[in-house]
Design a protein around this motif. Structure first.
Motif, PDB file in Angstrom:
ATOM      1  N   PRO A   1       0.714  -1.149   0.133  1.00 62.17           N
ATOM      2  CA  PRO A   1      -0.048   0.151  -0.087  1.00 62.17           C
ATOM      3  C   PRO A   1       0.932   1.255  -0.225  1.00 62.17           C
ATOM      4  O   PRO A   1       0.630   2.305  -0.691  1.00 62.17           O
ATOM      5  N   LEU A   2       2.007   1.215   0.740  1.00 69.18           N
ATOM      6  CA  LEU A   2       2.840   2.122   0.630  1.00 69.18           C
ATOM      7  C   LEU A   2       3.426   2.657  -0.570  1.00 69.18           C
ATOM      8  O   LEU A   2       3.402   3.843  -1.176  1.00 69.18           O
ATOM      9  N   ILE A   3       3.659   1.837  -1.299  1.00 70.14           N
ATOM     10  CA  ILE A   3       4.384   1.958  -2.537  1.00 70.14           C
ATOM     11  C   ILE A   3       3.322   2.208  -3.831  1.00 70.14           C
ATOM     12  O   ILE A   3       3.641   3.145  -4.554  1.00 70.14           O
ATOM     13  N   ALA A   4       2.158   1.663  -3.510  1.00 74.83           N
ATOM     14  CA  ALA A   4       0.942   2.199  -4.458  1.00 74.83           C
ATOM     15  C   ALA A   4       0.621   3.675  -4.139  1.00 74.83           C
ATOM     16  O   ALA A   4       0.620   4.400  -5.175  1.00 74.83           O
ATOM     17  N   THR A   5       0.595   4.100  -2.920  1.00 77.49           N
ATOM     18  CA  THR A   5       0.456   5.453  -2.462  1.00 77.49           C
ATOM     19  C   THR A   5       1.559   6.280  -3.043  1.00 77.49           C
ATOM     20  O   THR A   5       1.195   7.368  -3.753  1.00 77.49           O
ATOM     21  N   GLY A   6       2.740   5.711  -2.918  1.00 74.51           N
ATOM     22  CA  GLY A   6       3.872   6.646  -3.525  1.00 74.51           C
ATOM     23  C   GLY A   6       3.628   6.812  -5.068  1.00 74.51           C
ATOM     24  O   GLY A   6       3.950   8.063  -5.434  1.00 74.51           O
ATOM     25  N   ALA A   7       3.262   5.853  -5.647  1.00 72.06           N
ATOM     26  CA  ALA A   7       2.839   6.108  -7.258  1.00 72.06           C
ATOM     27  C   ALA A   7       2.047   7.262  -7.241  1.00 72.06           C
ATOM     28  O   ALA A   7       2.147   8.044  -8.265  1.00 72.06           O
ATOM     29  N   HIS A   8       0.922   6.990  -6.630  1.00 70.48           N
ATOM     30  CA  HIS A   8      -0.114   8.003  -6.958  1.00 70.48           C
ATOM     31  C   HIS A   8       0.441   9.730  -6.532  1.00 70.48           C
ATOM     32  O   HIS A   8       0.187  10.677  -7.082  1.00 70.48           O
ATOM     33  N   ALA A   9       1.263   9.683  -5.332  1.00 70.81           N
ATOM     34  CA  ALA A   9       1.767  10.860  -4.965  1.00 70.81           C
ATOM     35  C   ALA A   9       2.885  11.443  -5.858  1.00 70.81           C
ATOM     36  O   ALA A   9       2.835  12.620  -5.692  1.00 70.81           O
ATOM     37  N   SER A  10       3.419  10.801  -6.610  1.00 70.65           N
ATOM     38  CA  SER A  10       4.188  11.325  -7.806  1.00 70.65           C
ATOM     39  C   SER A  10       3.490  12.363  -8.588  1.00 70.65           C
ATOM     40  O   SER A  10       4.165  12.960  -9.435  1.00 70.65           O
ATOM     41  N   ALA A  11       2.328  12.020  -8.926  1.00 71.32           N
ATOM     42  CA  ALA A  11       1.544  12.813  -9.695  1.00 71.32           C
ATOM     43  C   ALA A  11       0.949  14.212  -9.310  1.00 71.32           C
ATOM     44  O   ALA A  11       0.554  14.152  -8.084  1.00 71.32           O
ATOM     45  N   THR A  12       1.335  15.050  -9.958  1.00 72.23           N
ATOM     46  CA  THR A  12       0.896  16.475  -9.645  1.00 72.23           C
ATOM     47  C   THR A  12       0.078  17.440 -10.606  1.00 72.23           C
ATOM     48  O   THR A  12      -0.181  18.703 -10.412  1.00 72.23           O
TER      49      THR A  12
ATOM     50  N   ASN B   1      15.393  19.799  21.415  1.00 74.32           N
ATOM     51  CA  ASN B   1      13.960  20.449  21.312  1.00 74.32           C
ATOM     52  C   ASN B   1      13.104  19.479  20.388  1.00 74.32           C
ATOM     53  O   ASN B   1      11.748  19.853  20.083  1.00 74.32           O
ATOM     54  N   HIS B   2      13.702  18.580  19.797  1.00 79.53           N
ATOM     55  CA  HIS B   2      12.954  17.523  18.920  1.00 79.53           C
ATOM     56  C   HIS B   2      13.721  16.482  18.537  1.00 79.53           C
ATOM     57  O   HIS B   2      15.155  15.940  19.107  1.00 79.53           O
ATOM     58  N   PHE B   3      13.187  15.425  17.992  1.00 78.58           N
ATOM     59  CA  PHE B   3      13.852  14.250  17.538  1.00 78.58           C
ATOM     60  C   PHE B   3      14.100  14.265  16.118  1.00 78.58           C
ATOM     61  O   PHE B   3      13.356  14.645  15.405  1.00 78.58           O
ATOM     62  N   GLN B   4      15.506  13.722  15.776  1.00 78.55           N
ATOM     63  CA  GLN B   4      15.926  13.720  14.197  1.00 78.55           C
ATOM     64  C   GLN B   4      15.962  12.678  13.656  1.00 78.55           C
ATOM     65  O   GLN B   4      16.922  12.009  13.974  1.00 78.55           O
ATOM     66  N   TRP B   5      15.246  12.326  12.748  1.00 77.57           N
ATOM     67  CA  TRP B   5      15.293  11.049  12.049  1.00 77.57           C
ATOM     68  C   TRP B   5      16.236  11.233  10.841  1.00 77.57           C
ATOM     69  O   TRP B   5      16.143  11.915   9.880  1.00 77.57           O
ATOM     70  N   LEU B   6      17.447  10.542  11.184  1.00 82.02           N
ATOM     71  CA  LEU B   6      18.935  10.714  10.226  1.00 82.02           C
ATOM     72  C   LEU B   6      18.543  10.061   8.844  1.00 82.02           C
ATOM     73  O   LEU B   6      19.672  10.361   8.098  1.00 82.02           O
ATOM     74  N   GLU B   7      17.749   9.106   8.768  1.00 80.95           N
ATOM     75  CA  GLU B   7      17.756   8.262   7.641  1.00 80.95           C
ATOM     76  C   GLU B   7      16.477   8.111   7.042  1.00 80.95           C
ATOM     77  O   GLU B   7      15.637   7.162   6.983  1.00 80.95           O
ATOM     78  N   PRO B   8      15.856   9.176   6.817  1.00 84.20           N
ATOM     79  CA  PRO B   8      14.197   9.368   6.208  1.00 84.20           C
ATOM     80  C   PRO B   8      14.149   8.423   5.050  1.00 84.20           C
ATOM     81  O   PRO B   8      14.915   8.442   4.081  1.00 84.20           O
ATOM     82  N   ASN B   9      12.851   7.694   5.103  1.00 89.13           N
ATOM     83  CA  ASN B   9      12.659   6.610   3.891  1.00 89.13           C
ATOM     84  C   ASN B   9      11.912   7.690   2.982  1.00 89.13           C
ATOM     85  O   ASN B   9      10.917   8.320   3.343  1.00 89.13           O
ATOM     86  N   GLU B  10      12.211   7.555   1.731  1.00 84.85           N
ATOM     87  CA  GLU B  10      11.662   8.615   0.789  1.00 84.85           C
ATOM     88  C   GLU B  10      10.364   8.318   0.284  1.00 84.85           C
ATOM     89  O   GLU B  10       9.368   9.248   0.203  1.00 84.85           O
ATOM     90  N   GLU B  11       9.993   7.027   0.269  1.00 84.03           N
ATOM     91  CA  GLU B  11       8.552   6.493  -0.051  1.00 84.03           C
ATOM     92  C   GLU B  11       7.663   6.938   1.129  1.00 84.03           C
ATOM     93  O   GLU B  11       6.381   7.240   1.159  1.00 84.03           O
ATOM     94  N   ALA B  12       8.121   6.811   2.419  1.00 84.23           N
ATOM     95  CA  ALA B  12       7.182   7.097   3.703  1.00 84.23           C
ATOM     96  C   ALA B  12       7.019   8.793   3.571  1.00 84.23           C
ATOM     97  O   ALA B  12       5.937   9.168   3.935  1.00 84.23           O
TER      98      ALA B  12
END
Length: 354
Positions: A17-28, A58-69
């Protein structure tokens, strides 16, 4: 064998579902923007923050963000509820421990727990490809921050300072429209529902508080009384236990009154199952090559899989020459890990306790 403990190599189905949503997200284009909520697929993303998150005062830093997420999250901002799951370690090291820049760090810093920041702000650098794709909403932002409007729901064990070191937060959130504060893009998260699942490392010694060699009563004391119990055929000396709070592909084998092994089977319907790892980072969905790399320099025994023929394999590691404790990986014809057994010599049992 319990129905939920089946041989499935469907890690990629779980995240499709994440991958499928990513495909929709690429459309602008305008047609995407005008898509109704009824037509738009439900968004889903998993953010695995274990061993890749640092405390930044003052925050948490995600050092390796996942592009699809992030793609899914940016696309879903302001468009209604979505499922956004976090996987995290209880204790988060200081940024200076993971990124010891001498210009800014005069020491490793002090680690904190997730409860230290209220609410739990999570920030991450925006990948260049994402900035270009969504420049209309991200503008010139270099940093993306998630700002929960209430505390994330953590298990009681974390709040009490003991118990499971890792957790999977299965959440329903409503991400608000992206807003900006200087070079930072901010998504406010309204959390409407959450389930916390304890996740531990699977090892030859057991899983979380469940230790190999525990009596049946001791095991039930630490994992709880509300368990599904399955007897292996007519052999009442061999039972499997499962509990609702664990990932659904996880089960405990009790043989002759003692915990003999903990088994993990791929479950296409449960993301948490694929998130359980051995201490050296192996999980459902790892490859045969990953197994050999993780045990580099150590002896592994490879055999033909009883059910899958010559192309399916068992790969077994023993902690000691007497083969009293070890880990066995079941590998399918494509070279993918579909099951992991950890514990006593019972890891070699193929059908029930035989």
């Amino acid at each position: 064998m319990p129905a939920s403990l089946r041989y499935l190599s469907a890690l990629f189905v779980a995240v499709s579902p994440l991958i499928a949503t990513g495909a929709h997200a690429s459309a602008t284009d305008d047609s995407t923007a005008e898509m109704s909520d009824m037509d738009r697929p439900a968004a889903f993303a998993v953010m695995d923050m274990r061993a890749s998150t640092a405390w930044m005062i003052n925050h948490f830093q995600w050092l390796e963000p996942n592009e699809e997420a992030l793609e899914t999250l940016v696309f879903s901002a302001g468009k209604g509820p979505m499922r956004l799951d976090f996987v995290m370690d209880n204790i988060v090291p200081s940024y200076c421990e993971l990124r010891p820049d001498p210009e800014n760090c005069d020491g490793p810093g002090v680690p904190v727990s997730w409860m230290e920041d209220v609410p739990q702000t999570i920030c991450m650098d925006i990948p260049l490809v994402l900035k270009a794709r969504h420049k209309d909403v991200l503008k010139k932002a270099d940093l993306l921050c998630l700002q929960p409007q209430s505390n994330l729901l953590f298990p009681d064990d974390w709040i009490a300072g003991n118990g499971w070191p890792q957790v999977h937060l299965h959440q329903t959130v409503t991400p608000r429209k992206i807003r900006h504060d200087g070079s930072t893009a901010i998504i406010d998260l309204v959390i409407t529902d959450a389930i916390a699942t304890g996740i531990a490392n699977l090892s030859e010694q057991g899983y979380g508080p469940a230790k190999i060699g525990m009596s049946d009563d001791e095991l039930r004391d630490v994992i709880g009384p509300n368990l599904d119990t399955f007897i292996a055929g007519d052999d009442e000396s061999c039972t499997y236990l499962q509990r609702d709070l664990d990932p659904s592909g996880l089960g405990y084998m009790v043989l002759d009154g003692k915990l003999a092994r903990v088994s993990l089977y791929g479950d296409e319907h449960d993301v948490a199952t694929s998130l359980v790892r051995t201490r050296n980072g192996l999980s459902i969905g790892s490859t045969k090559e990953d197994v050999y790399a993780a045990f580099a320099g150590q002896t592994l025994i490879e055999e033909e899989n009883e059910y899958l023929g010559p192309d399916g394999r068992y790969v077994t590691w023993w902690q000691d020459d007497a083969k009293t404790h070890g880990i066995r990986f079941e590998i399918d014809e494509s070279g993918t890990v579909i099951a992991i057994h950890a514990g006593s010599d019972a890891i070699t049992l193929i059908e029930g306790c035989v």
